[in-house]
Design a protein around this motif. Structure first.
Motif: not given
Length: 355
Positions: A160-172, A190-196
């Motif tokens: 789910g976190a990985s999916s949200i990372f992709m979602s944030l890329k597209c949203a931005l 940035e925070k989510l990517g570092r966490s993953i």
């Protein structure tokens, strides 16, 4: 690893029109597209299905599905986990389901450059993204859901976190197109990517606390599919767990300890491999599922191996859609073929738009 040679060329079997026509037959007047006839709908898989429709250039059906999502969105930006005939079935509100609409919207824009449609859908997407990041913890991880009673479950799921990372890329990326910069989204990304990247072994893959997180193949390749892991880290992860999840000549197991190969997970691995630039390997894996077809040229959901029993027997909308997404990534069928390609992105900048 050494792989068997391509078994069947996709050009000999893949019929985009047949797959898209099947998906369209499932769509209701409301725009809802269930998993299968009389089945449930969940928002995440519906977005996958929309991207399959896009590849077949069925934009009327795609827009109708987006409108259905817009019309049933909860006031806080979330959606329920599943619906039957438009009525909530599971009232859990998952963060990755709220955010994923941005991926479908950016995919649609790459296909047809309909900026007016992005503008119309912006409020829906904005609320979905804001719901997801409202559950972000100080360490960058994003909690997976609120219960039907509105209680936050303080657990982050790797897929789910990985999916949200992709979602944030597209949203931005969409925010950039529309001139609507959202600094809070950039910080969350940035925070989510570092966490993953730094805490990948601490994240779970399932909300079932008693199930090992590493049984599911999603745990293996979703960080790569999303672009959260790239380069040597991605290559090391693919090599390390390949034999755990892949049956050579067949495809990807849904879970490592069960003899069930699924067409969707196999196609998603193809997306991840092609995203890394490993096109030869991706092509071989994709070839393994090209005879897993019904007579109408639509794909099975999965099958057991080695007894080769199709299970479940239902034809699944999003399974067929992700096969088309994998084919597009491999063979550049559409202007959206580079969506999951790591080299297409510089953080949240889609480089193919600026180069």
């Amino acid at each position: 690893m050494v792989l068997k040679s391509p078994k069947i060329k996709s050009s000999d079997t893949l019929n985009i029109d047949s797959v898209v026509s099947f998906i369209v037959t499932l769509q209701r007047e409301s725009g809802d597209i269930p998993w299968h006839a009389n089945g449930k709908t969940d928002p995440w898989d519906l977005v996958e299905t929309i991207m399959g429709l896009n590849i077949g250039k069925s934009f009327d059906a795609s827009y109708l599905a987006f409108d259905w999502l817009k019309n049933i969105q909860n006031p806080d930006g979330s959606w329920y986990s599943s619906y039957i005939n438009g009525k909530p079935m599971d009232r859990t509100c998952e963060t990755h389901m709220a955010a994923y609409i941005s991926v479908g919207l950016f995919h649609t824009w790459l296909m047809n450059k309909d900026t007016a449609f992005l503008e119309r859908m912006w409020p829906t997407m904005e609320k979905g993204i804001n719901y997801a990041i409202s559950l972000q913890a100080k360490g960058g991880e994003i909690y997976w859901a609120k219960s039907p009673e509105g209680k936050v479950d303080p657990m982050s799921l790797l897929a789910g976190a990985s999916s949200i990372f992709m979602s944030l890329k597209c949203a931005l990326a969409i925010a950039g197109i529309l001139g609507k910069r959202r600094i809070s989204w950039e910080i969350s990304f940035e925070k989510l990517g570092r966490s993953i990247r730094e805490n990948i072994h601490n994240l779970k893959v399932t909300r079932n606390y008693n199930v090992s997180k590493s049984r599911f193949s999603m745990y293996w390749f979703y960080p790569i599919l999303s672009g959260a892991l790239t380069g040597e880290a991605a290559e090391h992860r693919i090599e390390k767990y390949w034999n755990k999840y892949v049956i050579d000549g067949q495809g990807v197991r849904c879970v490592s300890d069960q003899p069930w190969v699924t067409i969707a997970e196999t196609s998603e691995l193809v997306l991840a491999l092609s995203g890394m630039g490993q096109f030869e390997k991706a092509n071989i894996v994709f070839s393994w599922i090209q005879d897993r077809l019904y007579d109408d040229k639509t794909y099975w959901c999965g099958y057991t191996y080695p007894d080769m029993v199709i299970w479940p027997e239902e034809k699944i909308s999003w399974t067929n859609a992700v096969v088309l997404m994998a084919a597009d990534a491999l063979y550049a069928l559409t202007p959206a073929s580079g969506l999951f390609r790591h080299t297409s992105w510089d953080e949240f900048i889609y480089t193919e738009l600026v180069n």
